[in-house]
Design a protein around this motif. Sequence first.
Motif, PDB file in Angstrom:
ATOM      1  N   ILE A 340      60.009  -8.970  46.579  1.00  0.00           N
ATOM      2  CA  ILE A 340      60.540  -7.853  45.796  1.00  0.00           C
ATOM      3  C   ILE A 340      59.526  -7.389  44.768  1.00  0.00           C
ATOM      4  O   ILE A 340      59.321  -6.192  44.563  1.00  0.00           O
ATOM      5  N   GLN A 341      58.839  -8.343  44.110  1.00  0.00           N
ATOM      6  CA  GLN A 341      57.876  -7.983  43.067  1.00  0.00           C
ATOM      7  C   GLN A 341      56.734  -7.155  43.640  1.00  0.00           C
ATOM      8  O   GLN A 341      56.212  -6.255  42.954  1.00  0.00           O
ATOM      9  N   ALA A 342      56.339  -7.424  44.875  1.00  0.00           N
ATOM     10  CA  ALA A 342      55.289  -6.620  45.508  1.00  0.00           C
ATOM     11  C   ALA A 342      55.728  -5.163  45.629  1.00  0.00           C
ATOM     12  O   ALA A 342      54.933  -4.237  45.415  1.00  0.00           O
ATOM     13  N   CYS A 343      57.006  -4.943  45.929  1.00  0.00           N
ATOM     14  CA  CYS A 343      57.538  -3.586  46.019  1.00  0.00           C
ATOM     15  C   CYS A 343      57.637  -2.944  44.639  1.00  0.00           C
ATOM     16  O   CYS A 343      57.331  -1.760  44.470  1.00  0.00           O
ATOM     17  N   VAL A 344      58.076  -3.724  43.642  1.00  0.00           N
ATOM     18  CA  VAL A 344      58.176  -3.230  42.265  1.00  0.00           C
ATOM     19  C   VAL A 344      56.803  -2.781  41.770  1.00  0.00           C
ATOM     20  O   VAL A 344      56.644  -1.692  41.201  1.00  0.00           O
ATOM     21  N   ASP A 345      55.786  -3.614  41.991  1.00  0.00           N
ATOM     22  CA  ASP A 345      54.432  -3.305  41.521  1.00  0.00           C
ATOM     23  C   ASP A 345      53.877  -2.060  42.208  1.00  0.00           C
ATOM     24  O   ASP A 345      53.242  -1.209  41.568  1.00  0.00           O
ATOM     25  N   ALA A 346      54.112  -1.945  43.513  1.00  0.00           N
ATOM     26  CA  ALA A 346      53.613  -0.785  44.248  1.00  0.00           C
ATOM     27  C   ALA A 346      54.314   0.492  43.785  1.00  0.00           C
ATOM     28  O   ALA A 346      53.666   1.552  43.660  1.00  0.00           O
ATOM     29  N   ASP A 347      55.606   0.390  43.516  1.00  0.00           N
ATOM     30  CA  ASP A 347      56.360   1.546  43.040  1.00  0.00           C
ATOM     31  C   ASP A 347      55.855   1.995  41.672  1.00  0.00           C
ATOM     32  O   ASP A 347      55.654   3.192  41.409  1.00  0.00           O
ATOM     33  N   ALA A 348      55.611   1.019  40.769  1.00  0.00           N
ATOM     34  CA  ALA A 348      55.112   1.337  39.436  1.00  0.00           C
ATOM     35  C   ALA A 348      53.728   1.962  39.515  1.00  0.00           C
ATOM     36  O   ALA A 348      53.418   2.919  38.803  1.00  0.00           O
ATOM     37  N   ALA A 349      52.865   1.436  40.404  1.00  0.00           N
ATOM     38  CA  ALA A 349      51.503   1.983  40.543  1.00  0.00           C
ATOM     39  C   ALA A 349      51.552   3.429  41.041  1.00  0.00           C
ATOM     40  O   ALA A 349      50.794   4.282  40.583  1.00  0.00           O
ATOM     41  N   ALA A 350      52.467   3.702  41.976  1.00  0.00           N
ATOM     42  CA  ALA A 350      52.597   5.070  42.509  1.00  0.00           C
ATOM     43  C   ALA A 350      53.075   6.029  41.423  1.00  0.00           C
ATOM     44  O   ALA A 350      52.608   7.156  41.324  1.00  0.00           O
ATOM     45  N   LYS A 351      54.009   5.564  40.590  1.00  0.00           N
ATOM     46  CA  LYS A 351      54.520   6.419  39.514  1.00  0.00           C
ATOM     47  C   LYS A 351      53.439   6.665  38.453  1.00  0.00           C
ATOM     48  O   LYS A 351      53.335   7.763  37.916  1.00  0.00           O
ATOM     49  N   LEU A 352      52.650   5.623  38.166  1.00  0.00           N
ATOM     50  CA  LEU A 352      51.559   5.788  37.212  1.00  0.00           C
ATOM     51  C   LEU A 352      50.540   6.803  37.720  1.00  0.00           C
ATOM     52  O   LEU A 352      50.069   7.655  36.972  1.00  0.00           O
ATOM     53  N   ALA A 353      50.210   6.698  39.013  1.00  0.00           N
ATOM     54  CA  ALA A 353      49.240   7.621  39.599  1.00  0.00           C
ATOM     55  C   ALA A 353      49.762   9.056  39.567  1.00  0.00           C
ATOM     56  O   ALA A 353      49.015  10.000  39.307  1.00  0.00           O
ATOM     57  N   ALA A 354      51.062   9.210  39.823  1.00  0.00           N
ATOM     58  CA  ALA A 354      51.647  10.558  39.817  1.00  0.00           C
ATOM     59  C   ALA A 354      51.708  11.145  38.430  1.00  0.00           C
ATOM     60  O   ALA A 354      51.653  12.372  38.252  1.00  0.00           O
ATOM     61  N   ALA A 355      51.802  10.277  37.393  1.00  0.00           N
ATOM     62  CA  ALA A 355      51.911  10.754  36.021  1.00  0.00           C
ATOM     63  C   ALA A 355      50.558  11.149  35.433  1.00  0.00           C
ATOM     64  O   ALA A 355      50.490  11.832  34.413  1.00  0.00           O
ATOM     65  N   GLN A 356      49.470  10.723  36.057  1.00  0.00           N
ATOM     66  CA  GLN A 356      48.140  10.986  35.502  1.00  0.00           C
ATOM     67  C   GLN A 356      47.618  12.368  35.887  1.00  0.00           C
ATOM     68  O   GLN A 356      48.054  12.962  36.844  1.00  0.00           O
TER      69      GLN A 356
END
Length: 356
Positions: A340-356
């Motif tokens: 689950i944490q692997a999915c959480v981390d990937a989701d957070a990274a995608a959101k960070l990339a989209a926010a930049q």
Amino acid sequence: MFEAVEELIGEHADLEKRLADPAVHADQREAMRLNKRYAELTPIVGTYRSWKQTGEDIETARELAHDDPDFADEVKELEGQREELTERLRLLLVPRDPSDDKDVILEVKAGEGGEESALFAGDLLRMYLRYAERVGWKTEILDANESDLGGYKDVQVAVKAKGNPEPGQGVWARLKYEGGVHRVQRVPATESQGRIHTSAAGVLVTPEAEEVEVEIVQNDLRIDVYRSSGPGGQSVNTTDSAVRITHLPTGIVVSCQNEKSQLQNKEQALRILRSRLLAAAQEEAEREASDARRSQVRTVDRSERIRTYNFPENRISDHRVGFKAYNLDQVLDGELDPVIQACVDADAAAKLAAAQ
């Protein structure tokens, strides 16, 4: 980023004052809402204060390093700490799913593969029940349709947190990534020649809705009653206690037969219907807002899968994030956090990339 934090610090201070007012707690729903927001902001405020303090410590250490070179090592150590705090702050500022603190209704449904798929659905159910037990959540089987060999054609379970979970640790925040098709590769119990078969089961996860969130109009419902049946279609009830509810505007159908009384089955079916209507409303809102959030796979086709459970190699693979581990036996026993944490981390990274 830091301008946004200053605003959040002001909001946090205001919430602290309001929660200290006894009059606020006269309205329990409002007090819960304020407490929830306060809990969300507290780690952001704490991390930001640590970030600022570390910056001041770096400046002091640099000044001291001019006279004493031994402080140069401390400067490097503090700079490393500040980088970690900066990254943690970025992650904390990622927009959160408003449903993250909600409880869920999780459904496991057998798909292709016949009896073997039903047995695998039973394995998945046990995995989720054990995981919930490990993290301290409560579970309640709402409805279950067992197969002849002890698996499940479909089963619905409510999963609830105890108390107020920390931000990001709610039931929906963790289990929302489980929705989709789960594929299994193993020698079925029904296979006499030892050949490896592939089958699949589907998992659907929806945040559980409170009655105030979803209004159900009685005239929009068609309610049918029928006799409950057990494995193999054997009658296990001599009264029409099973209930099937059809929500006419959306076509959503929910059936329940686990309870002994028609009233209890109706209440459970309405509970499941409410969560599905909430999920449908949220998905519609996301489509209108052009949200890029992944949708759960609704079909149970072997070719469309989020995860594969390979028994001969004791391997589990999550195809969305490239996660792979060789401890399938432990995962099926409830050690699901790393996946689950692997999915959480990937989701957070995608959101960070989209926010930049």
